[in-house]
Motif scaffolding. Structure first.
Motif, PDB file in Angstrom:
ATOM      1  N   SER A  24       0.813  -1.378  -0.012  1.00  0.00           N
ATOM      2  CA  SER A  24      -0.083   0.168   0.157  1.00  0.00           C
ATOM      3  C   SER A  24       0.678   1.390   0.077  1.00  0.00           C
ATOM      4  O   SER A  24       0.157   2.347   0.091  1.00  0.00           O
ATOM      5  N   GLY A  25       2.182   1.010  -0.076  1.00  0.00           N
ATOM      6  CA  GLY A  25       2.959   2.319  -0.341  1.00  0.00           C
ATOM      7  C   GLY A  25       4.018   2.772   0.865  1.00  0.00           C
ATOM      8  O   GLY A  25       3.980   2.016   1.766  1.00  0.00           O
ATOM      9  N   PHE A  26       4.805   3.510   0.184  1.00  0.00           N
ATOM     10  CA  PHE A  26       5.989   3.794   1.273  1.00  0.00           C
ATOM     11  C   PHE A  26       6.234   5.361   0.982  1.00  0.00           C
ATOM     12  O   PHE A  26       6.079   6.065  -0.089  1.00  0.00           O
ATOM     13  N   TYR A  44       2.888   5.754  -2.506  1.00  0.00           N
ATOM     14  CA  TYR A  44       1.326   5.984  -1.913  1.00  0.00           C
ATOM     15  C   TYR A  44       0.475   6.382  -3.122  1.00  0.00           C
ATOM     16  O   TYR A  44       1.094   6.599  -4.225  1.00  0.00           O
ATOM     17  N   SER A  45      -0.633   6.083  -2.955  1.00  0.00           N
ATOM     18  CA  SER A  45      -1.724   6.419  -4.227  1.00  0.00           C
ATOM     19  C   SER A  45      -1.617   7.729  -4.476  1.00  0.00           C
ATOM     20  O   SER A  45      -1.348   8.536  -3.282  1.00  0.00           O
ATOM     21  N   GLN A  46      -1.733   8.213  -5.734  1.00  0.00           N
ATOM     22  CA  GLN A  46      -1.822   9.521  -6.019  1.00  0.00           C
ATOM     23  C   GLN A  46      -2.932  10.270  -5.191  1.00  0.00           C
ATOM     24  O   GLN A  46      -2.623  11.443  -4.764  1.00  0.00           O
ATOM     25  N   GLU A  47      -4.169   9.790  -4.776  1.00  0.00           N
ATOM     26  CA  GLU A  47      -5.087  10.193  -4.210  1.00  0.00           C
ATOM     27  C   GLU A  47      -4.718  10.743  -3.049  1.00  0.00           C
ATOM     28  O   GLU A  47      -4.971  11.897  -2.293  1.00  0.00           O
ATOM     29  N   TRP A  48      -3.800  10.117  -2.223  1.00  0.00           N
ATOM     30  CA  TRP A  48      -3.317  10.115  -0.763  1.00  0.00           C
ATOM     31  C   TRP A  48      -2.272  11.384  -0.900  1.00  0.00           C
ATOM     32  O   TRP A  48      -2.145  12.036   0.085  1.00  0.00           O
ATOM     33  N   ILE A  49      -1.264  11.131  -1.852  1.00  0.00           N
ATOM     34  CA  ILE A  49      -0.147  11.967  -2.018  1.00  0.00           C
ATOM     35  C   ILE A  49      -1.007  13.370  -2.072  1.00  0.00           C
ATOM     36  O   ILE A  49      -0.361  14.539  -1.398  1.00  0.00           O
ATOM     37  N   GLU A  50      -1.903  13.683  -2.839  1.00  0.00           N
ATOM     38  CA  GLU A  50      -2.703  14.798  -3.252  1.00  0.00           C
ATOM     39  C   GLU A  50      -3.427  15.440  -1.824  1.00  0.00           C
ATOM     40  O   GLU A  50      -3.136  16.527  -1.521  1.00  0.00           O
ATOM     41  N   ALA A  93      -7.971   5.743   6.340  1.00  0.00           N
ATOM     42  CA  ALA A  93      -9.212   5.943   5.413  1.00  0.00           C
ATOM     43  C   ALA A  93      -8.808   5.706   4.085  1.00  0.00           C
ATOM     44  O   ALA A  93      -9.496   5.654   3.076  1.00  0.00           O
ATOM     45  N   HIS A  94      -7.520   6.145   3.597  1.00  0.00           N
ATOM     46  CA  HIS A  94      -7.074   5.989   2.404  1.00  0.00           C
ATOM     47  C   HIS A  94      -6.233   4.770   1.832  1.00  0.00           C
ATOM     48  O   HIS A  94      -5.289   4.875   0.940  1.00  0.00           O
ATOM     49  N   GLY A  95      -6.455   3.791   2.716  1.00  0.00           N
ATOM     50  CA  GLY A  95      -5.884   2.563   2.435  1.00  0.00           C
ATOM     51  C   GLY A  95      -4.487   2.264   3.170  1.00  0.00           C
ATOM     52  O   GLY A  95      -4.006   1.111   2.784  1.00  0.00           O
ATOM     53  N   LEU A  96      -4.137   3.130   3.914  1.00  0.00           N
ATOM     54  CA  LEU A  96      -2.641   2.988   4.429  1.00  0.00           C
ATOM     55  C   LEU A  96      -3.067   2.242   6.043  1.00  0.00           C
ATOM     56  O   LEU A  96      -3.076   3.103   6.879  1.00  0.00           O
ATOM     57  N   LEU A  97      -3.413   0.955   5.954  1.00  0.00           N
ATOM     58  CA  LEU A  97      -4.008   0.321   7.005  1.00  0.00           C
ATOM     59  C   LEU A  97      -2.941   0.079   8.188  1.00  0.00           C
ATOM     60  O   LEU A  97      -3.121  -0.086   9.423  1.00  0.00           O
ATOM     61  N   HIS A  98      -1.687  -0.592   7.822  1.00  0.00           N
ATOM     62  CA  HIS A  98      -0.763  -0.887   8.792  1.00  0.00           C
ATOM     63  C   HIS A  98       0.688  -0.280   8.530  1.00  0.00           C
ATOM     64  O   HIS A  98       1.309  -0.606   7.518  1.00  0.00           O
ATOM     65  N   GLY A  99       0.846   0.659   9.148  1.00  0.00           N
ATOM     66  CA  GLY A  99       1.951   1.340   9.027  1.00  0.00           C
ATOM     67  C   GLY A  99       3.131   1.419  10.125  1.00  0.00           C
ATOM     68  O   GLY A  99       2.940   1.025  11.213  1.00  0.00           O
ATOM     69  N   THR A 111      17.400  10.400   7.521  1.00  0.00           N
ATOM     70  CA  THR A 111      16.282   9.513   6.806  1.00  0.00           C
ATOM     71  C   THR A 111      15.301   8.967   7.349  1.00  0.00           C
ATOM     72  O   THR A 111      15.307   8.179   8.565  1.00  0.00           O
ATOM     73  N   ILE A 112      13.929   9.371   6.872  1.00  0.00           N
ATOM     74  CA  ILE A 112      12.818   8.924   7.432  1.00  0.00           C
ATOM     75  C   ILE A 112      11.972   7.999   6.797  1.00  0.00           C
ATOM     76  O   ILE A 112      11.584   8.515   5.497  1.00  0.00           O
ATOM     77  N   SER A 113      11.272   6.989   7.012  1.00  0.00           N
ATOM     78  CA  SER A 113      10.673   6.011   6.103  1.00  0.00           C
ATOM     79  C   SER A 113       9.160   5.940   6.829  1.00  0.00           C
ATOM     80  O   SER A 113       9.065   5.955   7.959  1.00  0.00           O
ATOM     81  N   GLY A 114       8.258   6.031   5.852  1.00  0.00           N
ATOM     82  CA  GLY A 114       6.826   5.383   6.362  1.00  0.00           C
ATOM     83  C   GLY A 114       6.495   4.458   5.622  1.00  0.00           C
ATOM     84  O   GLY A 114       6.490   4.577   4.040  1.00  0.00           O
ATOM     85  N   LEU A 115       6.448   2.976   5.960  1.00  0.00           N
ATOM     86  CA  LEU A 115       6.136   1.950   5.254  1.00  0.00           C
ATOM     87  C   LEU A 115       4.649   1.233   5.534  1.00  0.00           C
ATOM     88  O   LEU A 115       4.363   1.223   6.734  1.00  0.00           O
ATOM     89  N   THR A 116       4.062   0.858   4.669  1.00  0.00           N
ATOM     90  CA  THR A 116       2.808   0.570   4.761  1.00  0.00           C
ATOM     91  C   THR A 116       2.348  -0.789   4.182  1.00  0.00           C
ATOM     92  O   THR A 116       2.811  -1.127   2.957  1.00  0.00           O
ATOM     93  N   ARG A 117       1.386  -1.567   4.628  1.00  0.00           N
ATOM     94  CA  ARG A 117       0.904  -2.579   3.732  1.00  0.00           C
ATOM     95  C   ARG A 117      -0.564  -3.302   4.000  1.00  0.00           C
ATOM     96  O   ARG A 117      -0.730  -2.811   5.273  1.00  0.00           O
TER      97      ARG A 117
END
Length: 159
Positions: A24-26, A44-50, A93-99, A111-117
């Motif tokens: 689901s993105g990073f 991440y999805s373009q919708e979430w990035i926006e 709510a935008h699909g980033l369920l487990h971060g 360096t910071i990461s946000g990792l999701t699935r």
């Protein structure tokens, strides 16, 4: 120092491994200096990035705040008390369920990461692997401002 092609190839490999682990993105903010990353990768999805940009979430994001002041990893649910603006709830709510967030490097070049699935929280073993990938990203891009222009541009296009 490795040549530009080796650096680009290594980064492409690391990014591919992160994509495979984070369905689901990073996001990777690499070598943050004075609040600005040298490189920024987001899958991440373009919708979430926006949405994130439109809402100015970077200013309130507990993942970013935590990553700027800590090294290591933390599950997103553990940051809920530090999220009065509801960034994490909106992300969910935008699909980033487990971060999970992992931060590495000195405060002057973090360096910071946000990792999701989507399938569930990352296991401890997976966190070790993901942390090693982010550490490798950080190390591979160390001194990026000294890379030739072509290498810097190629790295920017990987994200």
């Amino acid at each position: 120092m490795a040549d530009g092609r080796q650096i680009i190839d290594k980064m492409a490999q690391l990014i591919a491994q992160l994509r495979a682990s984070c369905d689901s993105g990073f996001a990777l903010a690499i070598h943050i200096r004075y609040t600005r990353p040298s490189l920024l990768y987001r899958s991440y999805s373009q919708e979430w990035i926006e949405r994130y940009s439109e809402k100015g979430y970077m200013l309130f994001d507990p993942v970013v705040r935590w990553g700027l002041t800590h090294s290591g990893g933390i599950d997103w649910p553990d940051l809920a008390a530090e999220d009065p603006e509801g960034v994490l709830a909106d992300a969910k709510a935008h699909g980033l369920l487990h971060g999970w967030t992992y931060s590495t490097g000195p405060a002057t070049s973090r360096t910071i990461s946000g990792l999701t699935r989507s399938s569930g929280p990352f296991s401890d073993a997976e966190k070790v692997t993901l942390g090693a990938l982010v550490d490798a990203v950080h190390t591979t891009t160390e001194g990026m401002d000294q890379f030739d222009t072509a290498t810097q541009e190629a790295l920017r296009t990987l994200g």
